[in-house]
Design a protein around this motif. Structure first.
Motif, PDB file in Angstrom:
ATOM      1  N   TRP A 252       0.826  -1.219   0.000  1.00  0.00           N
ATOM      2  CA  TRP A 252       0.000   0.000   0.000  1.00  0.00           C
ATOM      3  C   TRP A 252       0.854   1.261   0.000  1.00  0.00           C
ATOM      4  O   TRP A 252       0.556   2.231  -0.681  1.00  0.00           O
ATOM      5  CB  TRP A 252      -0.915   0.001   1.232  1.00  0.00           C
ATOM      6  CG  TRP A 252      -2.014  -0.995   1.128  1.00  0.00           C
ATOM      7  CD1 TRP A 252      -2.127  -2.170   1.813  1.00  0.00           C
ATOM      8  CD2 TRP A 252      -3.177  -0.910   0.289  1.00  0.00           C
ATOM      9  NE1 TRP A 252      -3.289  -2.822   1.451  1.00  0.00           N
ATOM     10  CE2 TRP A 252      -3.950  -2.073   0.521  1.00  0.00           C
ATOM     11  CE3 TRP A 252      -3.642   0.034  -0.629  1.00  0.00           C
ATOM     12  CZ2 TRP A 252      -5.149  -2.307  -0.142  1.00  0.00           C
ATOM     13  CZ3 TRP A 252      -4.844  -0.203  -1.281  1.00  0.00           C
ATOM     14  CH2 TRP A 252      -5.582  -1.364  -1.038  1.00  0.00           C
ATOM     15  N   GLN A 253       1.916   1.229   0.779  1.00  0.00           N
ATOM     16  CA  GLN A 253       2.765   2.420   0.872  1.00  0.00           C
ATOM     17  C   GLN A 253       3.357   2.735  -0.507  1.00  0.00           C
ATOM     18  O   GLN A 253       3.434   3.896  -0.895  1.00  0.00           O
ATOM     19  CB  GLN A 253       3.871   2.148   1.898  1.00  0.00           C
ATOM     20  CG  GLN A 253       4.490   3.401   2.471  1.00  0.00           C
ATOM     21  CD  GLN A 253       5.404   3.049   3.635  1.00  0.00           C
ATOM     22  OE1 GLN A 253       5.145   2.116   4.399  1.00  0.00           O
ATOM     23  NE2 GLN A 253       6.490   3.787   3.766  1.00  0.00           N
ATOM     24  N   GLY A 254       3.739   1.683  -1.227  1.00  0.00           N
ATOM     25  CA  GLY A 254       4.282   1.881  -2.569  1.00  0.00           C
ATOM     26  C   GLY A 254       3.237   2.458  -3.512  1.00  0.00           C
ATOM     27  O   GLY A 254       3.519   3.347  -4.319  1.00  0.00           O
ATOM     28  N   MET A 255       2.006   1.975  -3.404  1.00  0.00           N
ATOM     29  CA  MET A 255       0.946   2.477  -4.286  1.00  0.00           C
ATOM     30  C   MET A 255       0.713   3.971  -4.052  1.00  0.00           C
ATOM     31  O   MET A 255       0.553   4.744  -4.993  1.00  0.00           O
ATOM     32  CB  MET A 255      -0.350   1.701  -4.031  1.00  0.00           C
ATOM     33  CG  MET A 255      -1.568   2.258  -4.755  1.00  0.00           C
ATOM     34  SD  MET A 255      -3.047   1.244  -4.487  1.00  0.00           S
ATOM     35  CE  MET A 255      -4.249   2.484  -4.009  1.00  0.00           C
ATOM     36  N   PHE A 256       0.725   4.383  -2.782  1.00  0.00           N
ATOM     37  CA  PHE A 256       0.434   5.790  -2.499  1.00  0.00           C
ATOM     38  C   PHE A 256       1.643   6.689  -2.725  1.00  0.00           C
ATOM     39  O   PHE A 256       1.485   7.898  -2.927  1.00  0.00           O
ATOM     40  CB  PHE A 256      -0.124   5.947  -1.083  1.00  0.00           C
ATOM     41  CG  PHE A 256      -1.585   5.645  -1.017  1.00  0.00           C
ATOM     42  CD1 PHE A 256      -2.514   6.627  -1.318  1.00  0.00           C
ATOM     43  CD2 PHE A 256      -2.045   4.373  -0.720  1.00  0.00           C
ATOM     44  CE1 PHE A 256      -3.876   6.359  -1.300  1.00  0.00           C
ATOM     45  CE2 PHE A 256      -3.402   4.090  -0.695  1.00  0.00           C
ATOM     46  CZ  PHE A 256      -4.318   5.089  -0.991  1.00  0.00           C
ATOM     47  N   ALA A 257       2.856   6.110  -2.693  1.00  0.00           N
ATOM     48  CA  ALA A 257       4.053   6.927  -2.924  1.00  0.00           C
ATOM     49  C   ALA A 257       3.993   7.565  -4.307  1.00  0.00           C
ATOM     50  O   ALA A 257       4.470   8.676  -4.516  1.00  0.00           O
ATOM     51  CB  ALA A 257       5.303   6.076  -2.775  1.00  0.00           C
ATOM     52  N   ASN A 258       3.388   6.859  -5.250  1.00  0.00           N
ATOM     53  CA  ASN A 258       3.231   7.398  -6.602  1.00  0.00           C
ATOM     54  C   ASN A 258       1.800   7.083  -7.025  1.00  0.00           C
ATOM     55  O   ASN A 258       1.557   6.227  -7.859  1.00  0.00           O
ATOM     56  CB  ASN A 258       4.265   6.749  -7.540  1.00  0.00           C
ATOM     57  CG  ASN A 258       4.254   7.416  -8.896  1.00  0.00           C
ATOM     58  OD1 ASN A 258       3.633   8.461  -9.084  1.00  0.00           O
ATOM     59  ND2 ASN A 258       4.917   6.793  -9.859  1.00  0.00           N
TER      60      ASN A 258
END
Ligand SMILES: [Zn+2]
Length: 687
Positions: A252-258
């Motif tokens: 999830w963190q990766g999805m929201f980072a970009n």
């Protein structure tokens, strides 16, 4: 307009039509309880209670330090309006669902039956259990115990637990949340061995049978229970499992980072993915799924307990900012009428997403100590949550809209949901919310006060309650008397068994520029809005702390430059006269359509100022008549219409009617108006 008539009309109609067959009688438990009320209840089955099960437990090293920790389930009891609200829930579907909905009835797989064996039993229990103890209701406790006893008494030989009909990891993630609460309430000695055996089994099984679909997107919810158990047993295998869950779980963190999902999701794209078979469950349909995103708000903070990284702990702020920027709604939620749907306030948000976002934020608040998360939690709890139920909590919507001008079977602008999704009923559109809504109010109640890492107590959110806990070894009872959020004063009275020094931290909402704090009548320094004020002293029995918040009507800018009005933690809406039509009877309850009976297409001027007025607090403040109203000048906007029962997207800078005068609109708390306008177009200034 006579908004009182509108509201009285709705209730009178519901009464006359007899929606609640078992007419709920509000009971007024005075809320007074002795510290002894928290004593352990002897567990069933002859098992013994674990020692000090109702103590506050912070995660031990190597898990990261966190500023706050939730008090054990049962330490906080509702009083005042909050107790009456929980009693409404218990008198409605909250306490009777199993009597009228077979999915959690006697044939439930979680009772050893042949019926529903997936998520619905655990969902129901996740709210029924804390509700039963908060109201100290023996009938509800025994309902909850039947499911829990069956679960604890029927583990599989290999360490799995739950119905034999499926081996899906996901529904067990929900039941683990139930078991941790049950242990905090009773110390039942069956819980820790069952959880340990299950996690050991899962650790060796996951490499060959990895997390998939829902479990893969919701791994962080299981991590909460893994951390809970590690905090009690320090079993190093649990840290291995934590890392494996994160490695297999969705990033999830990766999805929201970009963040790539910046507009209303295209249903055709979802259908195409769905057509590709299993790919649907691994791809876009799950990434942009509203409930998944609500559960994901806890992913980074909870993972930061294991990783120890500040960047992980803080990532939730960026996640909220992205959801706000591209999908934010004025009720504190993001749109997701199954899938992310942009900022148009005629889009919906699912009830499961509302209660899951609340639970995520409650944990995120404990782990980050960030006061702004408390503001967000209150906005959802006091607006989106009650705004999607009938007053008696016998019926709910799947999707609610901030601009909700009709609740009917007409086609809606949803991304992917069906025509029933915003009816009020037993299980409109799909029954997940019917099973899952129960956790909303009870878990909010359980997170009003938290323990602090330096041995004190923190007021995380405000509502009337009583707390029984131990601070620095001293048993302490605390009463929080307030009609907040309908009034701005909070009075806290402390009753330590003997004088004890500790810091008391008080959340100062971001919207309160000048908060007054008094200790035993003497003013003390407040803190900046959006932070915690700390009062550190030796506390003795009878000491009082009084807070007075400084709420003002605020016009918040939203979709297409529209304005929504708030006052403190409450969002306000123009109520539309409601004509309730029973569509069909559903066991003890019914499914309803609601048609508008008054005009709603009004706009406001740029810079319009609202004026607040207080009125008497009714028995059920979200049922009305409204305890607080805002008056604001509005003008008819004839070009703003509805299509198929949904208001057109709020027009940008529309023209006001030239032949109709301005009028004073009386706005009521969002939840009081089941048909409503919350986002008003801002009228173009005459050129
Ligand atoms: Zn749902």
């Amino acid at each position: 307009m006579a908004d009182t008539d509108v509201l009285t009309g709705r209730r009178a109609f519901i009464r006359a039509a007899g929606t609640a067959v078992a007419a709920p009688v509000l009971s007024f438990g005075g809320g007074a309880f002795a510290a002894g009320a928290f004593a352990a209840v002897a567990p069933n089955g002859g098992s013994t209670a674990d020692a000090s099960f109702h103590s506050v437990v912070f995660p031990p090293p190597p898990l990261a330090k966190q500023p706050f920790q939730l008090l054990p389930t049962g330490a906080i009891k509702p009083t005042g309006w909050l107790r009456r609200q929980l009693q409404v829930q218990a008198d409605g579907l909250g306490g009777h669902l199993d009597e009228t909905w077979p999915d959690v009835g006697p044939d439930s797989g979680w009772l050893g039956g042949k019926g529903e064996s997936w998520e619905r039993g655990p969902y129901f229990l996740d709210g029924l259990l804390p509700l039963a103890w908060q109201l100290d209701s023996e009938p509800l406790k025994s309902k909850a115990r039947r499911f829990i006893d069956w679960t604890l008494d029927h583990p599989w030989p290999d360490g799995m637990f739950g119905p034999r009909g499926n081996d899906d990891w996901w529904p067990r993630m929900v039941m683990l949340k139930v078991l941790t609460q049950f242990h905090e309430l009773t110390g039942d000695a069956r819980v820790i061995p069952l959880m340990t055996n299950y996690f050991v089994h899962q650790l060796q099984a996951l490499p060959a049978r990895p997390l998939r679909d829902w479990g893969r997107m919701r791994w962080q919810d299981e991590l909460v229970s893994v951390v809970w158990l590690y905090s009690r047993t320090s079993d190093p295998r649990l840290l291995e499992l934590a890392k494996l869950l994160q490695a297999q779980g969705y990033d999830w963190q990766g999805m929201f980072a970009n963040f790539p999902f910046k507009a209303k999701v295209d249903p055709e794209a979802i259908k195409k993915e769905a057509g590709a078979g299993d790919a649907f469950m691994e791809d876009i349909g799950l990434q942009v799924h509203g409930v998944n995103n609500a559960q994901a708000l806890k992913a980074s903070p909870v993972w930061s307990q294991v990783s120890g990284k500040t960047a992980d702990r803080e990532a939730v702020h960026h996640q909220l900012a992205m959801l706000d920027q591209y999908h934010g709604l004025p009720n504190g939620m993001f749109s997701a009428d199954e899938h992310l749907a942009g900022r148009n306030p005629s889009q919906g948000v699912e009830l499961c997403a509302v209660v899951e976002a609340m639970y995520s934020l409650e944990l995120a608040l404990a782990i980050t100590g960030d006061a702004a998360i408390g503001d967000r939690l209150e906005r959802i709890a006091f607006n989106a949550l009650p705004g999607t139920f009938t007053d008696d909590m016998w019926a709910h919507q799947y999707d609610q809209q901030p601009n909700q001008v009709e609740s009917s079977l007409h086609r809606r602008p949803w991304t992917t949901n069906g025509p029933e999704a915003n009816l009020f009923g037993l299980d409109p559109h799909f029954g997940c919310c019917t099973a899952n809504f129960h956790q909303g109010w009870p878990k909010f109640t359980a997170s009003l006060w938290m323990a602090t890492a330096d041995g004190g107590l923190a007021a995380a959110a405000y509502a009337p309650c009583e707390v029984a806990t131990t601070v620095r070894g001293v048993p302490l009872r605390l009463e929080q008397a307030t009609d907040y959020p309908f009034r701005q004063q909070v009075r806290i009275t402390l009753h330590p068994e003997s004088p004890v020094a500790f810091p008391l931290r008080l959340r100062i909402p971001g919207w309160s520029p000048r908060t007054a704090i008094k200790v035993n009548g003497q003013s003390v320094a407040a803190a900046a809005p959006g932070s915690f004020a700390t009062v550190e002293r030796s506390w003795k029995a009878g000491d009082t702390v009084e807070l007075a918040f400084d709420a003002h009507p605020v016009a918040e800018a939203g979709f297409n430059g529209s304005h929504s009005f708030t006052f403190g933690a409450l969002v306000f809406s123009l109520p539309i006269r409601e004509n309730w039509v029973r569509w069909r009877k559903r066991g003890l309850t019914a499914d309803w359509q609601v048609y508008p009976g008054s005009r709603w297409n009004y706009g406001v001027s740029a810079g319009a100022r609202a004026v607040a007025s207080e009125h008497a607090l009714p028995v059920s403040p979200f049922a009305g008549p409204p305890p607080l109203t805002l008056a604001v000048e509005g003008r008819p906007v004839p070009a703003w219409k509805a299509e198929e029962g949904a208001a057109d997207p709020v027009p940008a800078q529309p023209k006001a009617a030239v032949d109709e005068p301005a009028t004073i609109l009386t706005l009521v708390p969002y939840a009081v108006a089941k048909l409503r306008i919350t986002s008003f177009p801002v009228i173009a200034s005459p050129s």
